[in-house]
Enzyme design. Structure first.
Site, PDB file in Angstrom:
ATOM      1  CD1 TRP A   1      42.880  35.941  45.723  1.00  0.00           C
ATOM      2  CD2 TRP A   1      44.563  37.334  45.242  1.00  0.00           C
ATOM      3  NE1 TRP A   1      42.344  37.183  45.503  1.00  0.00           N
ATOM      4  CE2 TRP A   1      43.350  38.064  45.203  1.00  0.00           C
ATOM      5  CE3 TRP A   1      45.757  38.002  44.975  1.00  0.00           C
ATOM      6  CZ2 TRP A   1      43.306  39.417  44.912  1.00  0.00           C
ATOM      7  CZ3 TRP A   1      45.714  39.357  44.681  1.00  0.00           C
ATOM      8  CH2 TRP A   1      44.499  40.057  44.652  1.00  0.00           C
ATOM      9  CG  HIS A   2      49.083  37.429  42.839  1.00  0.00           C
ATOM     10  ND1 HIS A   2      49.283  37.433  44.202  1.00  0.00           N
ATOM     11  CD2 HIS A   2      49.112  38.737  42.470  1.00  0.00           C
ATOM     12  CE1 HIS A   2      49.433  38.674  44.629  1.00  0.00           C
ATOM     13  NE2 HIS A   2      49.333  39.491  43.599  1.00  0.00           N
ATOM     14  CG  ASP A   3      48.377  32.892  37.018  1.00  0.00           C
ATOM     15  OD1 ASP A   3      47.382  32.171  36.868  1.00  0.00           O
ATOM     16  OD2 ASP A   3      49.146  33.212  36.102  1.00  0.00           O
TER      17      ASP A   3
ATOM     18  CB  VAL B   1      49.991  35.834  48.535  1.00  0.00           C
ATOM     19  CG1 VAL B   1      50.393  36.928  47.548  1.00  0.00           C
ATOM     20  CG2 VAL B   1      49.489  36.454  49.824  1.00  0.00           C
TER      21      VAL B   1
END
Length: 586
Positions: free
Chosen positions: A470-472, A467
């Protein structure tokens, strides 16, 4: 492949249902109740479906008891103070105002300036009129298509609209991304090739994840690539940018759809009964729409493009699985005009709540400029709290807009935020209610394939690492992911040591759970401040002010007492939901 969500670990406190009745729509003659604040979803389950380890028991209402009357008094006193503190810090007369004044812009409410300094929300807010125009044009085209060209495929829902959907989707991505849409289509085509070549082979999921992971990292490192870097003769294509040339920024959402298509297609070849889809005559349930595979012909390239680039959900979601999307076209849910209207009202309330905060609470600008010199621990904590509230709203509002657009088009996407940010006491429950469609996607495509609750701690670490990345690709978000994983452990331990099935009938149990929930709330706030607001350096300052001064210690004691009251109200609110047949695991 079994994709049913397992019986997960229970939260610290799980209210017990009583006198369960099916939920019903309130008539205009009925008085409003506290449950009108509950965001309805199509997956609300009657309490009779609770986990057998948590059997139903009688639980009379506590709202009018002396205990809760005291809680209401605390609420009436504390809430205005929590609102006034950021407002007072945002007055021009405050000594720190000159430090962040340059971050403010002209507003429209009562002649006040506004704090529009959050880049993400500023982008959405500044383009809202264009988005409304695009949504109106899209819905008009779909309306004309249905009216002027009657369906020739009666019995198969609105599948006849798929070619138009795909065509509009292609037009939208070319308008948005210009020539870069060719890069996106190349990635989509390669992903589709992997799915079709591997079919039911075990190699399919492996190649799907490797390919999409590699693309995600390559997009970040190469900033979406440039045609001129591939070949100087293609450099002229870089000048055809479109309205939003940074296609790679929103590819993260698209990637989830690509994996969903490939995995759903892969599992369709290993499903025990591949003819089941042909025998479905009525609209399937939410769970069935995800799990029942379609005939092989439904997994076509045109359907794939229409799904992956579906305009209402393309930019930010919410996320639908491919199976769910196609079932809604084959067996339409047909949300009524009242559903769309009521959801539109919810969107407006959220939008204007944000407008009020931006005009009266300049907490984002204060945070960005670290303009908290001389502020008390109480004031600093409110800067952090209202920054988290802004984060919640800046995500909630775009998600509700795009979900409203899809709803008006007849597609029911999951509600991403089913609880207010301040209405959470369980770490596990919080992540079920925050970005809910993403949570459902993770459960289906990552958590359950990895073993689900059989390896809770390991799978939790792996999930939140994914997660975060995936965000940054930043250390700050990695730190956030690992902190969240760490903070889940106390809740799991408390659930194991104090199971509700054994101690739930004791009078002290609810209060002990509330004490644990207070710790949960503090840990969740700390983790999200690190990940999405002030980073690791900023949280060190916050902690030093709270734990390093006598005033900070005094404030922390009072704050914990107030959070305890809030948690008790959260417990009873969930009890009230279940008395009316609404059961949620968050």
């Amino acid at each position: 492949m079994n994709t049913q969500e397992p019986a997960d670990t229970l939260p610290i406190y799980s209210p017990t249902p009583t006198n369960v009745h099916p939920p019903s729509i309130m008539s205009s003659k009925q008085r409003m109740t506290v449950l009108d604040l509950t965001v309805s979803t199509t997956t609300d389950k009657p309490s009779g479906t609770t986990n057998p380890r948590n059997p139903p028991s009688s639980s009379p209402s506590r709202w009018r008891t002396p205990e809760f009357c005291l809680y209401f008094v605390v609420l009436v006193v504390v809430l205005p103070i929590m609102a006034w503190i950021p407002i007072s810090l945002s007055l021009e007369s405050h000594p720190n105002y000159p430090f962040y004044q340059s971050k403010l812009s002209s507003g429209w409410l009562f002649g006040r300036k506004m704090d529009n300094s959050d880049a993400q929300y500023r982008s959405f807010r500044g383009n809202l009129s264009y988005l409304i125009g695009a949504a109106s044009l899209y819905l008009l085209l779909k309306f004309l298509r249905r009216r002027l060209i009657p369906s020739s495929s009666i019995g198969e829902g609105v599948l006849y609209t798929i070619p138009l959907n795909a065509l509009i989707s292609l037009v939208v991505v070319f308008v948005l991304h210009g020539a870069s849409a060719l890069k996106l289509l190349a990635i989509l085509s390669l992903n589709y090739t992997i799915a079709k070549q591997c079919k039911g082979s075990k190699l399919g999921p492996l190649l799907t994840w490797l390919f999409n992971g590699a693309v995600l990292f390559a997009n970040e490192l190469n900033h979406g690539y440039r045609f001129g870097a591939i070949s100087p003769s293609l450099g002229y294509l870089d000048d055809i940018e479109g309205l939003y040339p940074r296609w790679h920024v929103i590819f993260n959402i698209t990637m989830l759809r690509l994996i969903s298509f490939n995995m759903d297609y892969h599992w369709s070849h290993s499903h025990q009964d591949r003819t089941l889809a042909n025998r479905v005559q009525t609209a399937p349930s939410d769970k069935q729409r995800q799990e029942i595979p379609h005939p092989d012909g439904v997994y076509s390239y045109v359907n794939y493009i229409a799904y992956a680039l579906y305009p209402p959900l393309y930019i930010a979601g919410p996320i639908l699985t491919f199976n769910d999307f196609m079932w809604q076209l084959r067996r339409p849910i047909n949300p009524g005009a009242s559903d769309v209207r009521n959801y539109f009202v919810r969107f407006l309330v959220s939008f204007f709540t944000m407008e009020f905060i931006l005009h009266f609470m300049y907490v984002v600008a204060i945070k960005d400029r670290k303009a908290w010199i001389g502020d008390t621990p109480l004031q600093i904590s409110m800067i952090g709290f209202w920054n988290l509230m802004v984060v919640w709203l800046k995500l909630l509002i775009p998600w509700r807009f795009f979900r409203l657009w899809a709803l008006a088009d007849g597609i029911v996407a999951p509600e991403n935020m089913v609880r207010c940010m301040a209405n959470n006491y369980s770490t596990l429950g919080f992540w079920r209610s925050w970005h809910r469609s993403y949570n459902l996607w993770i459960i289906r495509y990552i958590y359950i394939p990895l073993g689900g609750s059989k390896n809770v701690i390991l799978n939790t670490v792996l999930v939140f690492t994914f997660v975060a990345l995936w965000h940054d690709l930043t250390f700050r978000l990695l730190a956030w992911g690992w902190l969240v994983s760490l903070f889940i452990v106390p809740e799991l331990l408390a659930t194991y040591l104090l199971p509700k099935s054994k101690f739930g009938k004791n009078a002290w149990y609810r209060h002990v759970c509330a004490i644990g929930a207070v710790a949960n709330v503090l840990l969740m706030m700390a983790a999200n401040l690190v990940g999405f607001v002030i980073g690791t350096d900023g949280i060190k300052f916050f902690v030093s002010q709270l734990l390093g001064t006598r005033e900070g210690h005094q404030f922390l004691v009072v704050a914990c007492a107030c959070i305890f009251v809030g948690v008790q109200l959260m417990f009873e609110y969930r009890e009230e939901e279940m008395r009316h047949g609404i059961y949620r695991r968050c």
